[in-house]
Scaffold this motif. Sequence first.
Motif, PDB file in Angstrom:
ATOM      1  N   LYS A  89       0.834  -1.192   0.000  1.00 34.86           N
ATOM      2  CA  LYS A  89       0.000   0.000   0.000  1.00 34.86           C
ATOM      3  C   LYS A  89       0.882   1.260   0.000  1.00 34.86           C
ATOM      4  CE  LYS A  89      -3.659  -2.506   0.052  1.00 34.86           C
ATOM      5  NZ  LYS A  89      -4.634  -2.567   1.137  1.00 34.86           N
ATOM      6  N   ALA A  90       0.234   2.418  -0.154  1.00 36.24           N
ATOM      7  CA  ALA A  90       0.962   3.683  -0.292  1.00 36.24           C
ATOM      8  C   ALA A  90       1.925   3.928   0.873  1.00 36.24           C
ATOM      9  CB  ALA A  90      -0.032   4.837  -0.403  1.00 36.24           C
ATOM     10  N   SER A 111      -1.560   2.670  -9.011  1.00 38.49           N
ATOM     11  CA  SER A 111      -0.431   2.860  -8.091  1.00 38.49           C
ATOM     12  C   SER A 111       0.208   4.228  -8.290  1.00 38.49           C
ATOM     13  CB  SER A 111       0.613   1.755  -8.292  1.00 38.49           C
ATOM     14  OG  SER A 111       1.697   1.917  -7.404  1.00 38.49           O
ATOM     15  N   GLU A 114      -1.994   6.753  -6.514  1.00 38.19           N
ATOM     16  CA  GLU A 114      -1.938   6.616  -5.058  1.00 38.19           C
ATOM     17  C   GLU A 114      -0.609   7.090  -4.481  1.00 38.19           C
ATOM     18  OE1 GLU A 114      -2.727   2.510  -4.336  1.00 38.19           O
ATOM     19  OE2 GLU A 114      -4.908   2.732  -4.428  1.00 38.19           O
TER      20      GLU A 114
END
Length: 504
Positions: A89-90, A111, A114
Amino acid sequence: MNKNFFNRILESAIQAGAKPFLEGPSGEEYSYNDLLEITAKFAENLRQLGVQPGDRVAAQIHKSPQGFFLYLATLRAGAIFVPLNTAYKAREIEYFLSDSKPAVFFCSEVSAKENQEAIEAHVKFGSALFDEAGHCALLSAEVACEPNAAAVERAGSDVAIIIYTSGTTGQPKGAMLTHDNLASNGQSLTEGWKFTSSDVLLHALPIFHAHGLFISTHCVLLSQSKVIFLEKFDAGVVLEKLPESTVMMGVPTFYTRLLADPDFNKDVTRSVRLFISGSAPLLEESSQQFLERTGHVILERYGMTESAIITSNPYDKERKIGSVGLPIEGVEVRVTAEDGSAAKIGEVGGIEIKGPAVMKGYWNKPEKTAEEFTGDGWFKTGDLGRLDDEGYLFIVGRGKDLVISGGYNVYPKEVELVIDTAPGVKESAVIGVSHPDFGEAVVAVVVLDAPSEQISDKVISLCKENLASYKVPKAVKVVDELPRNAMGKVVKAQLRTDNAKLFK
């Protein structure tokens, strides 16, 4: 002398010529000549973008033939490949980009959006997008190139790959693998596992992990054999492709899922000469069931990101069920007692290794690198094991609290740091509990500072927002207090015992 590992691949591919190299998920085929042409074009596109030898090329991309060719092209261009799990995740990606400071970040459109701020702050040339079909416009641009040209010159000690491993303090470490590391391990495994040009490897592993990215594929490339490149593990597709294959590499979860399928039998595996399992412990029960169903003894081996493969059960000698085998060519293994002396035969101690495939160190972490090596140059794996009187290694535990779920490493501290921010949570302890499918499942044991409704859902939701899916707890248990020893340290062994039957 140019020691760029791609030159070994180049030599092999030129000899193979028009021979099939890769069959893609949709049935598309690439020859060794195609490999040379595509990687030459990709490497030239990287050069024209501004990527220099030694620059990092980060990639968070779904598995595809072009994604794999990007890895090879990065080596060919003399740059350093940095594979990143597609589940990150980020919050996680921001750290990896800030630490590796890549020249370019290959990723999906989602992606890129984000992680826009992290990309702008830490990536020299920004992002390059892979579409859902696994193609990248930047790499597809037509350029003049010479398919058989030598790779950019590199020394054997130059870094080829940085693969991040989770850290016990919550901060991941980038293991630096050199061109010599790749060459040594690739050659030893190709010879030790008896790969020849007539082999066909069934590849269902991800390519952001050492196992799928290079441990498996280098054996194919150096032996001029073929790989059936599946998008992911799907039991039905694997059963369909096994009759066309001679070798399969997988994690224990693959084999337990095959055993759960009534169509998995000796007839399906008739053409396979070798099944290999690694990345997590294989239950002896699974090995026995596999032998009964197929007549094959799964060859279990032992490796880690920092060194690739360390030991392997032999191909043509006794494969001991429950053992991870003997040191591969060029690797030394020793087991040490707590006082640092050599452990006796059968005595459990810390596993230490030495050899040409052991990493150069951790990226940007010289102090951590120094901590992990002994004064006489041995790398401390953090695993516990014993050697029998024939030199076979048995893994009996981990000195650290590492959880291996579905073949992926999860360090509890990283998960605990997220859980401890949940409203109502006073403290937490994350453990691994035996699971029939994943080998181990991540379980969170929490103490609350005040009663909180649906705390389990809240903790799991918070983890899903901030962590890769394989790190998210499969269960959350609430207790009044965590067990501690006389020094106040949480006794995770007790928590593991208390929850041992959670998924049975």
